[in-house]
Design a protein around this motif. Structure first.
Motif, PDB file in Angstrom:
ATOM      1  N   GLN A 159      20.689  29.350  14.427  1.00  6.09           N
ATOM      2  CA  GLN A 159      20.304  30.769  14.425  1.00  6.09           C
ATOM      3  C   GLN A 159      18.909  30.935  13.818  1.00  6.09           C
ATOM      4  O   GLN A 159      18.076  31.662  14.359  1.00  6.09           O
ATOM      5  CB  GLN A 159      21.329  31.595  13.640  1.00  6.09           C
ATOM      6  CG  GLN A 159      20.928  33.031  13.380  1.00  6.09           C
ATOM      7  CD  GLN A 159      20.802  33.880  14.628  1.00  6.09           C
ATOM      8  OE1 GLN A 159      21.304  33.541  15.692  1.00  6.09           O
ATOM      9  NE2 GLN A 159      20.126  35.005  14.512  1.00  6.09           N
ATOM     10  N   GLY A 189      16.395  29.551  16.249  1.00  4.45           N
ATOM     11  CA  GLY A 189      16.333  30.461  17.391  1.00  4.45           C
ATOM     12  C   GLY A 189      15.587  31.742  17.069  1.00  4.45           C
ATOM     13  O   GLY A 189      14.869  32.288  17.917  1.00  4.45           O
ATOM     14  N   THR A 190      15.729  32.229  15.848  1.00  5.62           N
ATOM     15  CA  THR A 190      15.005  33.439  15.442  1.00  5.62           C
ATOM     16  C   THR A 190      13.505  33.200  15.480  1.00  5.62           C
ATOM     17  O   THR A 190      12.742  34.070  15.912  1.00  5.62           O
ATOM     18  CB  THR A 190      15.460  33.888  14.043  1.00  5.62           C
ATOM     19  OG1 THR A 190      16.862  34.183  14.091  1.00  5.62           O
ATOM     20  CG2 THR A 190      14.700  35.112  13.574  1.00  5.62           C
ATOM     21  N   VAL A 218      12.611  33.454  19.141  1.00  5.35           N
ATOM     22  CA  VAL A 218      12.665  34.830  19.637  1.00  5.35           C
ATOM     23  C   VAL A 218      11.488  35.653  19.110  1.00  5.35           C
ATOM     24  O   VAL A 218      10.930  36.484  19.829  1.00  5.35           O
ATOM     25  CB  VAL A 218      14.020  35.480  19.261  1.00  5.35           C
ATOM     26  CG1 VAL A 218      14.021  36.968  19.541  1.00  5.35           C
ATOM     27  CG2 VAL A 218      15.151  34.804  20.024  1.00  5.35           C
ATOM     28  N   GLU A 266       9.502  28.041  22.521  1.00  3.16           N
ATOM     29  CA  GLU A 266      10.872  27.759  22.946  1.00  3.16           C
ATOM     30  C   GLU A 266      11.025  26.330  23.453  1.00  3.16           C
ATOM     31  O   GLU A 266      11.977  25.637  23.099  1.00  3.16           O
ATOM     32  CB  GLU A 266      11.279  28.755  24.030  1.00  3.16           C
ATOM     33  CG  GLU A 266      12.698  28.586  24.521  1.00  3.16           C
ATOM     34  CD  GLU A 266      13.071  29.668  25.518  1.00  3.16           C
ATOM     35  OE1 GLU A 266      13.926  30.497  25.181  1.00  3.16           O
ATOM     36  OE2 GLU A 266      12.489  29.678  26.628  1.00  3.16           O
ATOM     37  N   TRP A 300      24.689  35.443  15.622  1.00  3.31           N
ATOM     38  CA  TRP A 300      24.040  34.311  16.258  1.00  3.31           C
ATOM     39  C   TRP A 300      23.455  34.590  17.641  1.00  3.31           C
ATOM     40  O   TRP A 300      23.515  33.750  18.540  1.00  3.31           O
ATOM     41  CB  TRP A 300      24.962  33.108  16.303  1.00  3.31           C
ATOM     42  CG  TRP A 300      25.310  32.561  14.949  1.00  3.31           C
ATOM     43  CD1 TRP A 300      24.693  32.850  13.765  1.00  3.31           C
ATOM     44  CD2 TRP A 300      26.339  31.638  14.641  1.00  3.31           C
ATOM     45  NE1 TRP A 300      25.277  32.172  12.742  1.00  3.31           N
ATOM     46  CE2 TRP A 300      26.298  31.409  13.249  1.00  3.31           C
ATOM     47  CE3 TRP A 300      27.300  30.998  15.396  1.00  3.31           C
ATOM     48  CZ2 TRP A 300      27.179  30.549  12.605  1.00  3.31           C
ATOM     49  CZ3 TRP A 300      28.172  30.141  14.747  1.00  3.31           C
ATOM     50  CH2 TRP A 300      28.105  29.916  13.375  1.00  3.31           C
ATOM     51  N   SER A 335      20.252  34.757  18.349  1.00  3.40           N
ATOM     52  CA  SER A 335      19.101  33.877  18.565  1.00  3.40           C
ATOM     53  C   SER A 335      19.547  32.453  18.864  1.00  3.40           C
ATOM     54  O   SER A 335      18.900  31.740  19.636  1.00  3.40           O
ATOM     55  CB  SER A 335      18.173  33.904  17.348  1.00  3.40           C
ATOM     56  OG  SER A 335      17.659  35.202  17.162  1.00  3.40           O
ATOM     57  N   HIS A 385      20.353  32.508  22.432  1.00  3.95           N
ATOM     58  CA  HIS A 385      19.146  32.497  23.259  1.00  3.95           C
ATOM     59  C   HIS A 385      18.677  31.067  23.550  1.00  3.95           C
ATOM     60  O   HIS A 385      18.435  30.704  24.703  1.00  3.95           O
ATOM     61  CB  HIS A 385      18.039  33.297  22.566  1.00  3.95           C
ATOM     62  CG  HIS A 385      16.736  33.258  23.270  1.00  3.95           C
ATOM     63  ND1 HIS A 385      16.418  34.127  24.293  1.00  3.95           N
ATOM     64  CD2 HIS A 385      15.667  32.433  23.140  1.00  3.95           C
ATOM     65  CE1 HIS A 385      15.212  33.853  24.747  1.00  3.95           C
ATOM     66  NE2 HIS A 385      14.738  32.827  24.067  1.00  3.95           N
TER      67      HIS A 385
END
Length: 165
Positions: A85, A88-89, A92, A98, A136, A138, A141
């Motif tokens: 998470q 991923g944040t 994002v 990415e 969760w 992110s 994602h």
């Protein structure tokens, strides 16, 4: 006058370049910190436990969500899911590319996401009923990117050499 304008342009260009270099250095320190964190034996053991125990035939019932998992499995799921998470944040928010994150964690993103998804889906339902937000997003994602993108497509952005005997 021309010399003053030229000096100003060079100075502005140099300042902009230094700011960009400082930003790249900060991002690289952050990425290095995440790499070190996920390679600790404690994290690796938690990740193995999450994937192994949640995908086994004797896995706990997903109806209890993540919060219904027995200890130490619940803490391991939270540790591993929380890590993805956090990473991923950063994706994002546009802090880290990415493709870089997905390339670094490709296999584990896929394995962990598929293992925790049934529990996370139920956890989200329970939280929605309490109007307590989601969990969760992110992580989801970057996991969806890893699940929907062949690894060769992700690494295509890297200039890398391959060994041919």
């Amino acid at each position: 006058m021309l010399v003053a304008v030229s000096a100003l342009v060079v100075s502005l260009w140099s300042a902009r370049r230094q700011a960009a270099d400082a930003q790249k250095a900060a991002i690289m320190r952050l990425v290095a910190e995440f790499i070190v964190r996920c390679r600790t034996e404690d994290f690796q053991a938690a990740q193995r436990a999450v994937v192994t125990e949640l995908k086994s035939s004797s896995a706990p019932d997903p109806q209890g969500g993540i919060s219904g998992l027995p200890e130490p499995l619940q803490s391991q799921v939270k540790k591993v899911g929380g890590f993805y998470q956090d990473v991923g944040t950063l994706v994002v928010l546009g802090v880290v590319p990415e493709y870089l994150v997905v390339a670094l964690y490709y296999r584990f993103l896929r394995q962990v996401w598929l293992a925790v998804w049934p529990y996370l889906e139920r956890e989200r339902v329970m939280l929605d009923a309490q109007n307590a937000g989601s969990v969760w997003g992110s992580f989801e994602h970057i996991a969806v990117c890893a699940l929907n993108t062949p690894f060769c497509d992700i690494t295509r952005t890297f200039r890398r050499r391959t060994y041919v005997p």
